[in-house]
Write a protein that holds these residues in place. Structure first.
Motif, PDB file in Angstrom:
ATOM      1  N   LYS A  16       0.838  -1.210   0.000  1.00  0.00           N
ATOM      2  CA  LYS A  16       0.000   0.000   0.000  1.00  0.00           C
ATOM      3  C   LYS A  16       0.869   1.255   0.000  1.00  0.00           C
ATOM      4  O   LYS A  16       0.510   2.269  -0.602  1.00  0.00           O
ATOM      5  N   ALA A 198      -9.703   0.349  -0.140  1.00  0.00           N
ATOM      6  CA  ALA A 198      -8.428  -0.172  -0.634  1.00  0.00           C
ATOM      7  C   ALA A 198      -7.205   0.604  -0.172  1.00  0.00           C
ATOM      8  O   ALA A 198      -6.085   0.122  -0.329  1.00  0.00           O
ATOM      9  N   TYR A 199      -7.374   1.804   0.405  1.00  0.00           N
ATOM     10  CA  TYR A 199      -6.216   2.685   0.628  1.00  0.00           C
ATOM     11  C   TYR A 199      -5.649   2.530   2.027  1.00  0.00           C
ATOM     12  O   TYR A 199      -6.325   2.049   2.949  1.00  0.00           O
ATOM     13  N   HIS A 293      -2.665  -2.457  -5.446  1.00  0.00           N
ATOM     14  CA  HIS A 293      -3.806  -2.723  -4.560  1.00  0.00           C
ATOM     15  C   HIS A 293      -4.247  -4.183  -4.638  1.00  0.00           C
ATOM     16  O   HIS A 293      -4.553  -4.801  -3.622  1.00  0.00           O
TER      17      HIS A 293
END
Ligand code: FDA
Length: 322
Positions: A16, A198-199, A293
């Motif tokens: 990430k 997703a972050y 991701h």
């Protein structure tokens, strides 16, 4: 602690962070040999570099009786002309999707079409694309980005949805603010896509993958349905999907949406059990962040990526939807 699980968590966090490294992205893009190698790993999740590739993937998925979402991949575009060019590409995509017929959705990041320059530019482009999408019979859908942008994305979305109520919006269950954001959408706009998120986010803003996150996800689905919306359940978490199925919520307002190349077996199983299933495919050259991701979410994908890179021929995920 189980050592393998700890390594996987560390790999997720590292990937990430790598996803946000603009210098690494630029290095990959200007080094043809490296780009070529990594693009073999990306081929597992990306339909191709061109709109033609994206449309071809969409056509084949529709033939297998999946609904489709297509995205011209890109985000954080800081040059106004490049934003306009991206919006032109999306307009061409919407026109071609219109020719494919029903059950097609065009998805995009607002920071690809203006938000990284100016909110007004993003608003104008979103409105223009959404009008065209409505006239063409395509569903426009806004993706959700990092929490630092959530207020601005929602503000632009709400303004545009006041004029074009069919626009969809993605909400991230991992953000603590999301139940309030969903409540704030009451009476506004169209369908909601629920994702886990997703972050890499600040600890105070979000919760990690956990039973608590799945509980929150379930209650968001319930609240969105109670608002009378159509809901896209966008997750590959089979246990969560089973929990949703077991609730017996109205099928005509609920669909499952999975990313192209991920759990095609699960997509097939859900379709066979009579649920509407949508596959979300992306195309374009800007796949660096997207690849990071997909690897970060499921570190065993790293082994697969190594095999794809070493294997010579590009992966063909489409064969798994047949
Ligand atoms: P989760 O991460 O909890 O994993 C559960 C299980 O699912 C794993 O054990 C594995 O079996 C399977 N799985 C999950 N990811 C996998 C992968 N990459 N490869 C193989 N198996 C995997 N996010 C965001 O922040 N903004 C957005 O706009 C969107 N848009 C979006 C659209 C659609 C259609 C989907 C499906 C997802 C998104 N996402 C997103 C991504 C989303 O937030 C999330 O990061 C991923 O879906 C992974 O979380 P899951 O809920 O799928 O499973």
């Amino acid at each position: 602690m189980n050592q393998t699980v700890d390594w996987e968590r560390q790999a997720t966090e590292a990937l990430k962070r790598i996803a946000r490294r603009q210098d690494l992205k630029a290095h990959v893009e200007r080094t043809p040999a490296l780009n070529g190698l990594l693009s073999r790993a990306a081929a597992r999740y990306v339909a191709g570099a061109s709109r033609k590739d994206g449309i071809e993937a969409g056509r084949r998925l529709l033939a297998q009786e999946y609904a489709i979402s297509l995205e011209y991949i890109g985000e954080n575009t800081t040059d106004a002309e490049a934003c306009m060019a991206a919006a032109e590409e999306m307009a061409a995509l919407i026109a071609e999707l219109g020719e494919l017929g029903a059950a097609a959705r065009a998805s995009f990041d607002l920071s690809h079409i203006g938000l990284a320059v100016d909110d007004e530019l993003a608003f104008a482009q979103l409105l223009r694309l959404s009008r065209q999408a409505r006239e063409t019979g395509i569903e426009p859908f806004v993706s959700m980005e990092e929490s630092a942008k959530t207020d601005r994305i929602l503000a632009v979305y709400k303004r545009a949805a006041a004029e074009e109520p069919g626009i969809g919006i993605t909400l991230q269950a991992y953000l603590n603010r999301t139940p309030g954001d969903l409540a704030g959408l009451a009476g506004i706009g169209g369908p909601v896509r629920l994702v886990k998120g997703a972050y890499e986010e600040p600890r105070e803003a979000a919760i990690g993958r956990s039973a608590a996150l799945n509980e929150r996800y379930l209650s968001l689905v319930e609240s969105a349905l109670a608002q009378g919306r159509r809901v896209s359940v966008a997750t590959h978490d089979e246990a969560l999907i089973e929990a949703i199925v077991s609730r017996g919520w109205a099928r005509h307002r609920l669909e499952f949406e999975l990313l192209y190349g991920i759990r095609p077996d699960l997509a097939g199983k859900l379709k066979a059990s009579g649920y509407p299933v949508r596959v979300y495919a992306i195309y374009g050259e800007e796949w660096y962040l997207y690849l990071c991701h997909r690897l970060a979410e499921f570190p065993p994908n790293l082994y697969r990526a190594i095999a794809d890179i070493a294997g010579g021929a590009a992966a063909d995920p489409m064969s798994e939807y047949a």
